[in-house]
Write a protein that holds these residues in place. Structure first.
Motif, PDB file in Angstrom:
ATOM      1  N   VAL A 142       9.380   4.572   3.383  1.00 38.53           N
ATOM      2  CA  VAL A 142       7.881   4.270   3.241  1.00 38.53           C
ATOM      3  C   VAL A 142       7.229   4.143   1.866  1.00 38.53           C
ATOM      4  O   VAL A 142       8.087   4.535   1.011  1.00 38.53           O
ATOM      5  N   THR A 143       6.045   3.463   1.643  1.00 33.98           N
ATOM      6  CA  THR A 143       5.554   3.332   0.535  1.00 33.98           C
ATOM      7  C   THR A 143       4.179   4.037   0.544  1.00 33.98           C
ATOM      8  O   THR A 143       3.408   4.267   1.740  1.00 33.98           O
ATOM      9  N   VAL A 144       3.958   4.642  -0.632  1.00 39.40           N
ATOM     10  CA  VAL A 144       2.719   5.582  -0.616  1.00 39.40           C
ATOM     11  C   VAL A 144       1.562   4.514  -1.329  1.00 39.40           C
ATOM     12  O   VAL A 144       1.709   4.050  -2.289  1.00 39.40           O
ATOM     13  N   HIS A 145       0.545   4.337  -0.695  1.00 42.96           N
ATOM     14  CA  HIS A 145      -0.586   3.581  -1.135  1.00 42.96           C
ATOM     15  C   HIS A 145      -1.720   4.646  -1.569  1.00 42.96           C
ATOM     16  O   HIS A 145      -2.009   5.500  -1.006  1.00 42.96           O
ATOM     17  N   PRO A 146      -2.271   4.257  -2.667  1.00 49.30           N
ATOM     18  CA  PRO A 146      -2.474   2.881  -3.407  1.00 49.30           C
ATOM     19  C   PRO A 146      -1.410   2.837  -4.615  1.00 49.30           C
ATOM     20  O   PRO A 146      -1.304   1.780  -5.190  1.00 49.30           O
TER      21      PRO A 146
END
Length: 451
Positions: free
Chosen positions: A272-276
């Motif tokens: 997963v990617t944490v945004h922003p």
């Protein structure tokens, strides 16, 4: 994200989705919305004895012999005095087949904003039409709002059939006209039902006066309409609501990120990617009600644990690393203005999406939508209460907004007055009509606001 849920988990997800139907009623003034809702509650045995007695007493005081079922929803004093619906009336009821959350919305033009509020989370909209008047301007306005809000199912309830001698030709002409208009807006499904809310025809029980109609009653349709949604069809979005650090002897290194999954499915092992911020990690555990699970899906509330200690706080959004999600400070949106104070270019506001709130500025208002004929009025200069239009915003921080056409949950937002916290505007990221290929698609110097 690839793969599908196992059959048991998918069945559980489907059951959780279909056990509850959120729907809204809309229509012109005096088309009988409140009477329909009252009849629905009364005939489905969803009214308590003391409520019915109170309605009967109020009806007698007004000189009416029979209970006025509209009073079951018109609860405000002004509503009862004027005989109209002003605010959105929410009612909760259940049958053996399904649970319901109902929003009875006003019919007056000046309360269009309340219809937007009531229908924003609806899975179905019931649009009433007086059989004597047919499709009128407010009918078209409500159909356009339902299309704008991406309501998946629309029911056309042609009411007061008893006043037109239950004629099939009258019903057919109205159903054809409305369906053609709704289809032009991109409404995916319209179900037309002839009813008399006052007499109870085709509301809960089938009518004995319209043997030419063989379709479902209103309640039968509400109980059986398919709202099953496979969570794997949506990209996963997880707005962080709270960071959990118990720091107990039993869990000295526990760091969890709690929140409600807005859409899609999350699994242990997902990247997963944490945004922003753009930081990446891997889900190592999912806790659901204190139990470790391998998979979770919307709209479950869970706690995620990651392989890395990252700088994550409330308002951040976790999404699959391969997701097409690009945070931006420039937001173009379709909005409905809710407040009596006009929205003007240059206004400083707060933008609230999911669990995140940031400062923002209104850069431009390119157009206002005329719902009567779906034309665009260019450069209106401002939006007043009940106006729907396009706006361009600049936010103080990048936001991971989805287009509303893709996600009603992570593509919607509110504009809030920073001085008193009042809600100004409801927004839908992107051009809500253009995204549906509809024919409709046709000074920052102040301290603290420099962005």
């Amino acid at each position: 994200m690839t793969g599908t849920l196992d059959s048991e988990a998918l069945g559980t997800a489907a059951t959780a989705t279909t056990s509850l139907l959120r729907f809204a009623t809309a229509g012109s003034v005096d088309d009988g919305k409140s009477t329909l809702v009252g009849r629905l509650l009364h005939d489905s045995k969803s009214v308590l004895t003391d409520q019915l007695e109170a309605v009967s007493r109020a009806s007698r005081e007004r000189g009416q012999e029979a209970p006025d079922l509209a009073l079951l929803t018109d609860g405000l004093r002004a509503e009862r005095e004027q005989g109209i619906t002003i605010d959105v009336a929410y009612r909760y009821f259940a049958t053996p087949k399904r649970r319901f959350i109902l929003a009875d919305t006003p019919g007056h033009v000046q309360y269009t904003r309340n219809m937007v509020t009531g229908a924003s989370t609806a899975e179905l909209a019931v649009v009433l039409v007086d059989a004597r008047n047919g499709v009128v301007e407010q009918t078209r306005r409500h159909a356009a709002v339902a299309a704008l809000l991406r309501v998946p199912h629309v029911v056309l309830a042609v009411n007061k059939m008893d006043l037109v001698d239950y004629q099939e030709s009258v019903f057919a002409a109205i159903a054809d006209a409305f369906s053609a208009y709704a289809t032009s807006l991109g409404v995916p499904e319209v179900t037309a039902i002839p009813i008399s809310a006052l007499e109870g025809d085709n509301v809960v029980d089938a009518s004995a006066h319209m043997d030419w109609y063989s379709g479902p009653t209103v309640l039968e349709h509400l109980e059986t309409v398919q709202v099953t949604h496979d969570p794997t069809d949506d990209a996963a979005r997880f707005p962080v609501q709270y960071v959990i650090r118990p720091q107990t002897a039993e869990h000295p290194d526990y760091r969890g990120y709690a929140g409600q999954i807005a859409s899609g499915v999350l699994r242990v092992g997902d990247r997963v990617t944490v945004h922003p911020s753009g930081q990446t990690s891997t889900i190592t555990a999912i806790d659901n009600l204190g139990q470790a699970v391998a998979t979770a899906w919307a709209p479950q509330s869970v706690t995620l644990r990651l392989a890395d200690d990252l700088d994550i706080s409330r308002g951040d959004v976790l999404a699959p690393s391969e997701a097409d999600l690009v945070p931006s400070q420039d937001v173009t949106a379709t909005v409905c203005h809710l407040h009596d104070t006009p929205l003007v270019p240059g206004a400083r506001v707060l933008l609230k999406v999911a669990t995140r709130t940031v400062k923002a500025r209104v850069e431009d208002i390119p157009s206002r939508l005329t719902l009567a004929d779906l034309s665009q009025h260019p450069a209106p200069g401002q939006l007043v209460a009940n106006d729907i239009g396009r706006v361009v915003l600049r936010t103080a921080e990048p936001l991971p907004l989805d287009p509303y056409a893709r996600s009603r949950r992570t593509g919607s937002f509110l504009l809030v007055d920073p001085s008193d916290g009042s809600t100004l505007t409801a927004g839908m990221a992107g051009d809500a009509f253009a995204d549906a290929d509809s024919p409709v698609a046709t000074a920052a110097d102040d301290e603290g606001w420099d962005f």
